[in-house]
Design a protein around this motif. Structure first.
Motif, PDB file in Angstrom:
ATOM      1  N   SER A  23       0.819  -1.217   0.019  1.00  0.00           N
ATOM      2  CA  SER A  23      -0.134   0.010  -0.025  1.00  0.00           C
ATOM      3  C   SER A  23       0.764   1.306  -0.100  1.00  0.00           C
ATOM      4  O   SER A  23       0.395   2.262   0.555  1.00  0.00           O
ATOM      5  CB  SER A  23      -0.942   0.021   1.308  1.00  0.00           C
ATOM      6  OG  SER A  23      -1.670  -0.994   1.172  1.00  0.00           O
ATOM      7  N   LEU A  24       2.089   1.266  -0.652  1.00  0.00           N
ATOM      8  CA  LEU A  24       2.896   2.403  -0.353  1.00  0.00           C
ATOM      9  C   LEU A  24       2.313   3.586  -1.213  1.00  0.00           C
ATOM     10  O   LEU A  24       2.260   4.543  -0.892  1.00  0.00           O
ATOM     11  CB  LEU A  24       4.314   2.041  -1.173  1.00  0.00           C
ATOM     12  CG  LEU A  24       5.414   3.232  -1.112  1.00  0.00           C
ATOM     13  CD1 LEU A  24       5.821   3.648   0.136  1.00  0.00           C
ATOM     14  CD2 LEU A  24       6.115   3.127  -2.337  1.00  0.00           C
ATOM     15  N   ARG A  25       1.598   3.326  -2.324  1.00  0.00           N
ATOM     16  CA  ARG A  25       1.089   4.334  -3.253  1.00  0.00           C
ATOM     17  C   ARG A  25      -0.204   5.005  -2.494  1.00  0.00           C
ATOM     18  O   ARG A  25      -0.263   6.389  -2.395  1.00  0.00           O
ATOM     19  CB  ARG A  25       0.787   3.544  -4.284  1.00  0.00           C
ATOM     20  CG  ARG A  25       0.236   4.500  -5.662  1.00  0.00           C
ATOM     21  CD  ARG A  25       0.123   3.672  -6.881  1.00  0.00           C
ATOM     22  NE  ARG A  25      -0.887   2.248  -6.732  1.00  0.00           N
ATOM     23  CZ  ARG A  25      -1.518   2.022  -7.355  1.00  0.00           C
ATOM     24  NH1 ARG A  25      -1.522   2.451  -8.885  1.00  0.00           N
ATOM     25  NH2 ARG A  25      -2.492   0.970  -7.345  1.00  0.00           N
ATOM     26  N   GLN A  26      -1.090   3.998  -1.852  1.00  0.00           N
ATOM     27  CA  GLN A  26      -2.353   4.696  -1.116  1.00  0.00           C
ATOM     28  C   GLN A  26      -1.559   5.388   0.111  1.00  0.00           C
ATOM     29  O   GLN A  26      -2.378   6.602   0.321  1.00  0.00           O
ATOM     30  CB  GLN A  26      -3.248   3.597  -0.498  1.00  0.00           C
ATOM     31  CG  GLN A  26      -4.178   3.343  -1.717  1.00  0.00           C
ATOM     32  CD  GLN A  26      -5.348   2.372  -1.100  1.00  0.00           C
ATOM     33  OE1 GLN A  26      -5.245   1.743   0.135  1.00  0.00           O
ATOM     34  NE2 GLN A  26      -6.153   1.952  -1.979  1.00  0.00           N
ATOM     35  N   LEU A  59     -12.937   4.014  -5.465  1.00  0.00           N
ATOM     36  CA  LEU A  59     -14.433   4.417  -4.952  1.00  0.00           C
ATOM     37  C   LEU A  59     -14.344   4.844  -3.523  1.00  0.00           C
ATOM     38  O   LEU A  59     -14.947   5.707  -3.088  1.00  0.00           O
ATOM     39  CB  LEU A  59     -15.333   3.098  -5.209  1.00  0.00           C
ATOM     40  CG  LEU A  59     -16.787   3.380  -4.931  1.00  0.00           C
ATOM     41  CD1 LEU A  59     -17.445   4.444  -5.574  1.00  0.00           C
ATOM     42  CD2 LEU A  59     -17.568   2.158  -5.156  1.00  0.00           C
ATOM     43  N   PHE A  60     -13.849   3.885  -2.610  1.00  0.00           N
ATOM     44  CA  PHE A  60     -13.837   4.188  -1.096  1.00  0.00           C
ATOM     45  C   PHE A  60     -13.075   5.566  -0.868  1.00  0.00           C
ATOM     46  O   PHE A  60     -13.610   5.985   0.195  1.00  0.00           O
ATOM     47  CB  PHE A  60     -13.246   3.125  -0.321  1.00  0.00           C
ATOM     48  CG  PHE A  60     -13.903   1.701  -0.888  1.00  0.00           C
ATOM     49  CD1 PHE A  60     -15.266   1.522  -1.263  1.00  0.00           C
ATOM     50  CD2 PHE A  60     -13.217   0.455  -0.644  1.00  0.00           C
ATOM     51  CE1 PHE A  60     -15.910   0.380  -1.410  1.00  0.00           C
ATOM     52  CE2 PHE A  60     -13.849  -0.812  -0.861  1.00  0.00           C
ATOM     53  CZ  PHE A  60     -15.220  -0.808  -1.135  1.00  0.00           C
ATOM     54  N   ILE A  61     -11.883   5.792  -1.578  1.00  0.00           N
ATOM     55  CA  ILE A  61     -11.274   6.879  -1.247  1.00  0.00           C
ATOM     56  C   ILE A  61     -11.962   8.304  -1.583  1.00  0.00           C
ATOM     57  O   ILE A  61     -12.164   9.236  -0.680  1.00  0.00           O
ATOM     58  CB  ILE A  61      -9.846   7.010  -2.263  1.00  0.00           C
ATOM     59  CG1 ILE A  61      -8.792   6.138  -1.278  1.00  0.00           C
ATOM     60  CG2 ILE A  61      -9.285   8.143  -2.158  1.00  0.00           C
ATOM     61  CD1 ILE A  61      -7.304   5.758  -1.908  1.00  0.00           C
ATOM     62  N   LEU A  62     -12.732   8.013  -2.751  1.00  0.00           N
ATOM     63  CA  LEU A  62     -13.498   9.409  -3.113  1.00  0.00           C
ATOM     64  C   LEU A  62     -14.651   9.377  -2.189  1.00  0.00           C
ATOM     65  O   LEU A  62     -14.942  10.587  -1.644  1.00  0.00           O
ATOM     66  CB  LEU A  62     -13.989   8.944  -4.446  1.00  0.00           C
ATOM     67  CG  LEU A  62     -12.877   8.910  -5.771  1.00  0.00           C
ATOM     68  CD1 LEU A  62     -13.509   8.637  -7.200  1.00  0.00           C
ATOM     69  CD2 LEU A  62     -12.315  10.286  -5.940  1.00  0.00           C
ATOM     70  N   GLY A  67      -9.577  -3.655  -1.578  1.00  0.00           N
ATOM     71  CA  GLY A  67     -10.453  -3.001  -1.210  1.00  0.00           C
ATOM     72  C   GLY A  67     -10.368  -2.864   0.191  1.00  0.00           C
ATOM     73  O   GLY A  67     -10.512  -1.751   1.016  1.00  0.00           O
ATOM     74  N   VAL A  68     -10.321  -4.135   0.904  1.00  0.00           N
ATOM     75  CA  VAL A  68     -10.272  -4.175   2.487  1.00  0.00           C
ATOM     76  C   VAL A  68      -9.047  -3.376   2.977  1.00  0.00           C
ATOM     77  O   VAL A  68      -8.958  -2.406   3.901  1.00  0.00           O
ATOM     78  CB  VAL A  68     -10.010  -5.676   2.736  1.00  0.00           C
ATOM     79  CG1 VAL A  68      -9.785  -5.891   4.129  1.00  0.00           C
ATOM     80  CG2 VAL A  68     -11.241  -6.247   2.342  1.00  0.00           C
ATOM     81  N   GLU A  69      -7.866  -3.635   2.333  1.00  0.00           N
ATOM     82  CA  GLU A  69      -6.485  -2.749   2.666  1.00  0.00           C
ATOM     83  C   GLU A  69      -6.715  -1.106   2.448  1.00  0.00           C
ATOM     84  O   GLU A  69      -6.407  -0.341   3.403  1.00  0.00           O
ATOM     85  CB  GLU A  69      -5.391  -3.280   1.711  1.00  0.00           C
ATOM     86  CG  GLU A  69      -4.082  -2.668   2.195  1.00  0.00           C
ATOM     87  CD  GLU A  69      -3.689  -3.190   3.734  1.00  0.00           C
ATOM     88  OE1 GLU A  69      -2.648  -2.567   4.000  1.00  0.00           O
ATOM     89  OE2 GLU A  69      -4.048  -4.254   3.740  1.00  0.00           O
ATOM     90  N   THR A  70      -7.794  -0.843   1.624  1.00  0.00           N
ATOM     91  CA  THR A  70      -8.057   0.498   1.487  1.00  0.00           C
ATOM     92  C   THR A  70      -8.772   1.283   2.387  1.00  0.00           C
ATOM     93  O   THR A  70      -8.533   2.302   2.978  1.00  0.00           O
ATOM     94  CB  THR A  70      -8.633   0.807  -0.045  1.00  0.00           C
ATOM     95  OG1 THR A  70      -8.124   0.184  -1.052  1.00  0.00           O
ATOM     96  CG2 THR A  70      -9.156   2.392  -0.189  1.00  0.00           C
ATOM     97  N   LEU A  71      -9.876   0.356   2.975  1.00  0.00           N
ATOM     98  CA  LEU A  71     -10.686   0.562   4.125  1.00  0.00           C
ATOM     99  C   LEU A  71      -9.565   1.013   5.326  1.00  0.00           C
ATOM    100  O   LEU A  71      -9.884   1.770   6.117  1.00  0.00           O
ATOM    101  CB  LEU A  71     -11.780  -0.303   4.239  1.00  0.00           C
ATOM    102  CG  LEU A  71     -12.626  -0.490   3.145  1.00  0.00           C
ATOM    103  CD1 LEU A  71     -13.748  -1.515   3.636  1.00  0.00           C
ATOM    104  CD2 LEU A  71     -13.580   0.793   3.154  1.00  0.00           C
ATOM    105  N   ARG A  72      -8.795   0.137   5.487  1.00  0.00           N
ATOM    106  CA  ARG A  72      -7.670   0.387   6.848  1.00  0.00           C
ATOM    107  C   ARG A  72      -7.054   1.399   6.698  1.00  0.00           C
ATOM    108  O   ARG A  72      -6.789   2.362   7.528  1.00  0.00           O
ATOM    109  CB  ARG A  72      -6.928  -1.114   6.707  1.00  0.00           C
ATOM    110  CG  ARG A  72      -7.645  -2.410   7.278  1.00  0.00           C
ATOM    111  CD  ARG A  72      -6.423  -3.201   7.553  1.00  0.00           C
ATOM    112  NE  ARG A  72      -7.197  -4.643   7.976  1.00  0.00           N
ATOM    113  CZ  ARG A  72      -6.883  -5.464   6.846  1.00  0.00           C
ATOM    114  NH1 ARG A  72      -6.259  -5.424   5.910  1.00  0.00           N
ATOM    115  NH2 ARG A  72      -7.555  -6.494   7.321  1.00  0.00           N
TER     116      ARG A  72
END
Length: 378
Positions: free
Chosen positions: A15-18, A312-315, A335-340
């Protein structure tokens, strides 16, 4: 002391980019340790260093420190400036799609509209192709109140692995804030559009992919059109290859996509010819595979495909302080990693409710209310 207490500390390369994107938007300094510390080749990879340089290009007063082994990065976000006539040479270990995903969100919250030319690999099996970003990702942004005027991705030259040579021009307008969405209706698929390309190979590859994919879809609906984009000369880049990108548009304005690329003569990280690519499947099989993949994405349900769940979650999390509610298919690991990451950097928590009738998942959140102060003052 104040800086130390507000600094986020993370470990590993995932997730470095996120993390860099969310750290920039939330103005939180970040230290990432132990980046591939136990691997044969430790530290940051070429595309990750290139991504950091891209953040520097579009920001002012952004500070990056990398230790000698590349296993630690200290990142202090600056002010997102945007600007015209910017150029960035992307590392050839990942495609331009890797860089475009965070860049699209950054550009929205810049001081000036963004216009940047990216050079490198336009189509790759690992990242969303530039065709998918142009025909699907940009439409998702419009759902959140991003104006269509000034939002564009122009493909000026194709480039596949290993040598690239592709070129795209991205323009992103600024927004004051993003609009919360109630996006639950997937609708029914009303049309399918596709784009094939070939560079430094015969256009017969395109015809085979197009014929096979269209044959599958024509059994299901009549409105199917797949465009051809055969490149020659400088516009064909430096390596031979071909690919296909498909998009299903629904009656409720959702765009579900799938794409793939075949690079002829791609080498692995050691420089040896990739053995899997030597026994390449016929182009018609590539067309059939990608058509099947798109049908699987449609079957999963949701207003976006699994590749776009993270965006989508970030927006949703960046929207004004109002309730956003969206429907997706099975939650992807990304998607799960993004939510965290969203919870850690923006403090936004999503409510997750499975819908047993459709096998989909409904996510609800109250946006963080991010406002583009730079644009407000200018």
């Amino acid at each position: 002391m104040g800086k130390t207490t507000t600094c986020q500390r993370k470990k590993g390369s995932q997730s470095l980019r996120q993390r860099l994107l969310l750290a920039t938007l939330s103005s939180k300094p970040i230290i990432i340790d132990e980046i591939r510390a136990d691997e044969t080749i430790p530290g940051l990879q070429l595309h990750e260093i290139s991504l950091l340089r891209l953040f520097e290009t579009v920001s002012d007063d952004c500070r990056i420190q990398i230790n000698e082994t590349g296993t630690q990065v200290k990142y202090k976000p600056g002010i997102i400036m945007g600007g015209k006539n910017l150029v960035h040479n992307c590392a050839l270990t990942r495609s331009i799609g890797y860089y475009l995903e965070p860049l699209l969100v950054l550009g929205l919250f810049g001081k000036k509209p963004l216009s940047i030319r990216l050079k490198g690999i336009t189509n790759d099996p690992k990242d969303p192709s530039v065709d998918t970003i142009r025909n699907t990702t940009l439409n998702i942004l419009k759902r959140f109140g991003v104006p269509a005027e000034g939002l564009d991705l122009r493909i000026e030259a194709r480039g596949v692995a290993p040598d690239g040579g592709g070129e795209v021009l991205l323009t992103v307008p600024n927004v004051q804030a993003l609009t919360a969405v109630q996006w639950l209706d997937e609708g029914m698929v009303k049309r399918i559009r596709g784009w094939t390309f070939s560079a430094r190979v015969s256009s017969d590859f395109e015809h085979s992919m197009r014929f096979t994919a269209r044959g599958i879809f024509n059994n299901l609906l009549p409105d199917v059109h797949i465009f051809s984009d055969h490149k020659a000369g400088p516009q064909a880049g430096k390596s031979p290859g071909y690919g296909i990108s498909l998009v299903a548009e629904t009656t409720s304005g959702c765009y579900i996509s799938a794409d793939t690329t075949v690079s002829c003569g791609r080498t692995d990280e050691t420089g040896e010819l990739d053995g899997e690519k030597q026994e390449r499947k016929p182009a018609e099989d590539t067309g059939a595979d990608i058509a099947s993949w798109l049908l699987q994405e449609i079957e999963k349900g949701g207003v976006v495909d699994s590749t776009h769940q993270g965006l989508l979650f970030i927006l949703c999390a960046l929207c004004q302080q109002d309730v956003s509610k969206v429907r997706v298919g099975t939650l992807s690991p990304y998607g799960v990693e993004t939510l965290r990451n969203i919870k850690e950097f923006l403090g936004v928590t999503f409510g997750i409710r499975p819908d047993p009738l459709t096998g989909t998942v409904i996510l609800t959140c109250v946006g963080s209310g991010l406002v583009n102060l730079a644009r407000k003052l200018s």
